[in-house]
Design a protein around this motif. Sequence first.
Motif, PDB file in Angstrom:
ATOM      1  N   LYS A  20      21.627 -18.665  19.103  1.00 54.33           N
ATOM      2  CA  LYS A  20      22.487 -17.732  20.230  1.00 54.33           C
ATOM      3  C   LYS A  20      22.048 -16.664  20.978  1.00 54.33           C
ATOM      4  O   LYS A  20      20.910 -16.297  20.285  1.00 54.33           O
ATOM      5  CB  LYS A  20      24.348 -17.387  19.757  1.00 54.33           C
ATOM      6  CG  LYS A  20      24.646 -18.670  19.088  1.00 54.33           C
ATOM      7  CD  LYS A  20      26.158 -17.894  18.659  1.00 54.33           C
ATOM      8  CE  LYS A  20      27.341 -19.413  17.980  1.00 54.33           C
ATOM      9  NZ  LYS A  20      29.116 -19.132  17.679  1.00 54.33           N
ATOM     10  N   CYS A  23      22.904 -13.270  18.660  1.00 57.67           N
ATOM     11  CA  CYS A  23      23.353 -13.394  17.160  1.00 57.67           C
ATOM     12  C   CYS A  23      22.291 -14.753  16.572  1.00 57.67           C
ATOM     13  O   CYS A  23      22.040 -15.116  17.632  1.00 57.67           O
ATOM     14  CB  CYS A  23      24.155 -13.291  17.181  1.00 57.67           C
ATOM     15  SG  CYS A  23      25.179 -14.720  17.795  1.00 57.67           S
ATOM     16  N   CYS A  25      23.630 -16.915  14.037  1.00 63.29           N
ATOM     17  CA  CYS A  25      23.993 -18.255  14.548  1.00 63.29           C
ATOM     18  C   CYS A  25      23.516 -19.340  15.100  1.00 63.29           C
ATOM     19  O   CYS A  25      23.326 -19.062  15.889  1.00 63.29           O
ATOM     20  CB  CYS A  25      25.911 -17.910  14.603  1.00 63.29           C
ATOM     21  SG  CYS A  25      26.821 -17.108  14.464  1.00 63.29           S
ATOM     22  N   THR A  37      29.614 -19.123  13.227  1.00 59.34           N
ATOM     23  CA  THR A  37      30.738 -17.277  13.892  1.00 59.34           C
ATOM     24  C   THR A  37      30.019 -16.298  13.272  1.00 59.34           C
ATOM     25  O   THR A  37      29.666 -17.048  12.167  1.00 59.34           O
ATOM     26  CB  THR A  37      31.715 -17.504  14.545  1.00 59.34           C
ATOM     27  OG1 THR A  37      32.768 -18.053  12.969  1.00 59.34           O
ATOM     28  CG2 THR A  37      32.391 -18.892  15.345  1.00 59.34           C
ATOM     29  N   CYS A  38      30.374 -15.180  13.429  1.00 61.29           N
ATOM     30  CA  CYS A  38      29.865 -13.956  13.447  1.00 61.29           C
ATOM     31  C   CYS A  38      30.483 -12.437  13.739  1.00 61.29           C
ATOM     32  O   CYS A  38      30.826 -12.907  15.102  1.00 61.29           O
ATOM     33  CB  CYS A  38      28.122 -14.065  12.892  1.00 61.29           C
ATOM     34  SG  CYS A  38      28.155 -13.324  14.572  1.00 61.29           S
ATOM     35  N   CYS A  41      29.072 -12.328  17.871  1.00 62.17           N
ATOM     36  CA  CYS A  41      29.413 -14.103  18.930  1.00 62.17           C
ATOM     37  C   CYS A  41      31.740 -14.074  18.874  1.00 62.17           C
ATOM     38  O   CYS A  41      31.888 -14.441  19.882  1.00 62.17           O
ATOM     39  CB  CYS A  41      28.784 -15.107  18.915  1.00 62.17           C
ATOM     40  SG  CYS A  41      29.231 -15.838  16.870  1.00 62.17           S
TER      41      CYS A  41
HETATM   42 ZN   LIG Z   1      27.392 -15.422  15.886  1.00 60.76          ZN
END
Ligand SMILES: [Zn+2]
Length: 475
Positions: A20, A23, A25, A37-38, A41
């Motif tokens: 992304k 980040c 991901c 996801t993290c 995001c």
């Molecule tokens: Zn992320």
Amino acid sequence: MEFEPVIGLEVHAQLKTKTKIFCGCSTSFGAPPNTHTCPVCLGMPGVLPVLNKKVVDYTLRMALATNCEIARESRFARKNYFYPDLPKGYQISQYELPIAEHGFIDVEVDDGQQRIGITRIHMEEDAGKLGHDPDRPVSMVDFNRTGVPLIEIVSEPDIRSAREAGAYLRHLRSIVRYLGICDGNLEEGSFRCDANVSIRPKGAEKLGTRTELKNLNSFKHVEKALLYEIGRQREILLEGGQIVQETRLWDPDNNKTTSMRGKEEAHDYRYFPDPDLLPLVIDDKWIRRLKNSLPELPDQKNKRFMEKFDLPSYDAGLLTSDRELADYFEACISQFPRPKQVSNWIMGSLLGLLNAQDKTITESPISPQNLARLLALIEEGTISGKIAKTVFDEMARTGKPAKQIVAEKGLVQITDTDAIDDVVAKVISKNPKEVEAYKNGKTKLLGFFVGQVMRETKGKANPKLVNEILKRKLE
Ligand SMILES: [Zn+2]
């Protein structure tokens, strides 16, 4: 009164990076909801975004390919609005200082080339996706798409017809695909388009009130929606009415646009520079490196195909509209160096076949090598052009090479003069009336005799020899 449409397009292209924009991901498609996801995001408090350098590389490639000026310093900005698919409550985009501005591309339209200006290209993150359960009164949100990198390409209002809009969009898509930065798929949403359209009396300077069209998810829809909207606005003005500035949704089932929201509901996003992200500084070395790594672009390839292979403009344009199609053509002529013949077979039989089977050129059941070998068989005189079409269909069906099909089905062309002589004699003796008429000057009947000989030989007789022998025997 004659009206002139004024159209500008905003295109969102999803960049094909592995991760992304802010980040690490994954951007891969089709994973179970909320697994990519993290905290970054998902917009958790206290996290900091880190810009993905590849996103900048890809955007700069696009900027260079569309003749834009690149800003040595650009900024990310927060676009504030609330929606359940936007966990931070703002989208990181670029506003006052985009990475690229003042570009253009040249597109081919009916009456020649048209230059369409590019106002700006900027980077931004995508939002998530809402899913609505048809059986229960609930909606679900998937944040996998949140933070997937996009570029927005805004055109100048230089477009004057629906066809021109389609040509611009196709050319833009061809460029992102040549660059390998986006797969350009309108149907799957990796290449999305909104259109601003207004009309004004022909010759007038002042712009009319515009509407914005959304939900244009195929080339066909873009052109149809614009045509509809131009007609709708024209009718209102002719009846003395006024155009309302609003966003309208294209309804492909009913072939019309319907009002989605008016200007009074238009958003004020309250953009401001993102304090978490430093200004993006790009030096000459970075630009030079990318400039040197650019592939041959559609326009350049088009020119080369016309000059080096002596192809007509139409052929060159079609073959270079898609990088893979151009590669297929070049692979084919590397083995069978007759460009126009190869082009004819690709544009006619091959594209017809792929169209019918809804396949892309990379999924072609006939490899460029096998097509080249088929054409070589015609050239050598082993098979006739007519038989070649049968062999082509069989190749498409079975994937077998041409030579094998010709051998298995006994399709080798008859070039034995004696054998053709015999058939010609037979045809002549069977059709005395036609022979009489031919001798009395009705020479058009030659085609009839050729047809009869071909039928007798199941299309295998060499047409040139058939013609020669027939003429000799009839005169
Ligand atoms: Zn992320």
